[in-house]
Design an enzyme around this catalytic site. Structure first.
Site, PDB file in Angstrom:
ATOM      1  N   ILE A  64      51.050 -21.527  95.660  1.00 26.60           N
ATOM      2  CA  ILE A  64      50.901 -22.194  96.967  1.00 26.60           C
ATOM      3  C   ILE A  64      50.100 -23.490  96.781  1.00 26.60           C
ATOM      4  CG2 ILE A  64      49.936 -22.015  99.295  1.00 26.60           C
ATOM      5  CD1 ILE A  64      50.127 -18.993  99.101  1.00 26.60           C
ATOM      6  N   ASP A  93      37.639 -12.239  91.952  1.00 28.75           N
ATOM      7  CA  ASP A  93      38.660 -13.271  91.727  1.00 28.75           C
ATOM      8  C   ASP A  93      38.981 -14.005  93.043  1.00 28.75           C
ATOM      9  OD1 ASP A  93      41.343 -14.244  90.263  1.00 28.75           O
ATOM     10  OD2 ASP A  93      41.922 -13.330  92.164  1.00 28.75           O
ATOM     11  N   LYS A 101      38.108 -18.015  94.470  1.00 27.93           N
ATOM     12  CA  LYS A 101      39.088 -18.908  95.113  1.00 27.93           C
ATOM     13  C   LYS A 101      38.560 -19.380  96.475  1.00 27.93           C
ATOM     14  CE  LYS A 101      42.793 -16.435  92.727  1.00 27.93           C
ATOM     15  NZ  LYS A 101      43.713 -15.298  92.769  1.00 27.93           N
TER      16      LYS A 101
END
Ligand code: HSE
Length: 428
Positions: free
Chosen positions: A138, A203, A207
């Site tokens: 994305i 994780d 982000k």
């Protein structure tokens, strides 16, 4: 003849191989789109002899990624090694010190060292680009820094760990317990080498911290992300949430408030018919809210060879075209220090209790909530199974701290069989 853009790729795992395939198979398209040839001159990985299913003929080999980063025939150092310390960090620093541009998929490195690396890059005239680090294929960094540059960003939300979304949707669809689906995900190779990076929310938290910096022009503050993983989510919670009209998602939310920056990565209930509620399997979704655009929803694959290589190549093409933007959208020296919000915005909560079969037990629960200033919106007790019964409560909006106090109070009264489950209901 225009000058080619020369790539040096460090790390030849799934993503590195995907990048090599695109550069080889789409040479003409890339040259047409960027106005110059894009070529690979050198590569580096742990094992030279490994069969990766692509030819490395014509590329110089370096055992040491730092040596690759310093080569005179490399313009862009493509870092696909991973990890916030060690060879990835050493090589990125070496590339910047040599004045090379860097394209990386490494969220951990930037979440932990982003400010120092951005300052070093700007001092040496280098670029750091990291589209592949957030939400796989994305183009969310590009959307925030370029397409939505005219907006004051008010909130960014996202499901940005495909493995967790796979586990939660598989539990729901197959009615399986967490441990069984976790083992399946492991067998399918979906989990990171350290699974806690996935299921512990780390994780996805990395982000989210990167998106916050770009959205609000603040220094990356991974330390300020409130993290909770999906390990405690049971099939019972998934089923109960569904009956109430919700789905459970590992949801990241970053929001600038009058109390400071609120960054949360935690399992939340979202309406089942919302775009986030409908998201299945390893797919990612990022929802961006801006004062001019209102709401933009981006959905796509969060990992894998093609999608992640696609994001890396988007950055490579921008470098080839001569687009030179600061790492986090504004110059590193102008990024503001983050003040983390000391409390979260109020929200309704889902509360699941196992209540012992004693006279007055329910009264103790409702009294604890009442004394914490929490009003009940919905409540249901199912039939007793042995000496206890499941109780579901949906509260009106409240502070998490008030709920924590109420839960401690309830536990002190001895009417609960075990620790309650409390999950935020997010308005999306
Ligand atoms: N492990 C991540 C995920 C992919 O499952 O989405 C890399 O960030």
């Amino acid at each position: 003849m225009t000058t080619p853009l020369r790539l040096g790729i460090a790390g030849l795992g799934t993503v590195g191989v995907g990048v090599i395939k695109i550069v080889r198979q789409k040479a003409n398209l890339l040259a047409a789109r960027t106005g110059r040839p894009v070529v690979i001159t050198a590569v580096s990985a742990r094992s030279k002899g490994k069969d990766r299913g692509v030819s490395l003929d014509g590329y110089a080999w370096e055992d040491d990624p730092v040596a690759l980063a310093k080569r005179d025939d490399v313009d862009v150092f493509v870092e696909l090694i991973g990890g916030d310390e060690g060879p990835a960090k050493d090589a990125v620093e070496a590339a910047i010190a040599s004045g090379k541009d860097v394209v990386t998929a490494n969220k951990a490195l930037l979440a932990v060292h982003g400010q120092a690396l951005a300052e070093a890059a700007e001092a040496s005239g280098s670029l750091i680009r990291f589209e592949a680090a957030v939400a796989g294929g994305i183009p969310v960094i590009k959307a925030l820094t370029e397409g939505l540059a005219g907006n004051g960003i008010t909130r960014v939300m996202g499901v940005m760990n495909g493995t967790c979304n796979y586990i939660l949707t598989r539990m729901q669809d197959a009615g399986l317990p967490y441990d069984e689906v976790f083992a399946e995900a492991d067998a399918l190779g979906y989990l990171e080498a350290d699974p806690n990076l996935d299921v512990g929310g780390i994780d996805a938290g990395h982000k989210l911290a990167l998106l916050s910096s770009i959205a609000y022009g603040t220094k990356v503050a991974f330390d300020g992300v409130e993290l909770e993983g999906i390990q405690r989510i049971s099939i019972e919670d998934i089923n109960q949430a569904e009956e109430l009209g919700y789905r459970i998602k590992l949801l990241g939310v970053t929001q600038m408030t009058g109390r400071g920056l609120e960054q949360r990565m935690s399992p939340c209930l979202v309406p089942f018919d919302s775009p986030l509620g409908q998201l299945k399997g390893g797919t990612n979704m990022v929802v961006i809210e801006g004062d001019a655009v209102e709401q933009v929803v981006l959905r796509g694959p969060g990992a894998g060879e093609g999608p992640t290589a696609s994001a890396v190549m988007g950055d490579v093409c921008d470098v080839a075209r001569g687009l030179r933007l600061p790492t986090f959208g504004v110059p590193a020296a102008e990024l503001e220090e983050v003040t983390p919000a000391q409390s979260n915005s109020p929200a309704p909560y889902y509360l699941r209790l196992q209540l012992l079969d004693r006279p007055g037990a329910m009264a103790k629960v409702t009294t604890a909530l009442g004394e914490a200033g929490i009003s009940i919106d919905r409540m249901r007790q199912s039939q007793h199974d042995g000496g206890s019964a499941p109780v579901l409560i949906v509260t009106h909006k409240t502070q998490r701290s008030a709920l924590t106090a109420a839960i401690e109070d309830m536990q002190g009264t001895g009417v609960l069989e075990n620790a309650p489950v409390a999950l935020r209901i997010e308005s999306v």
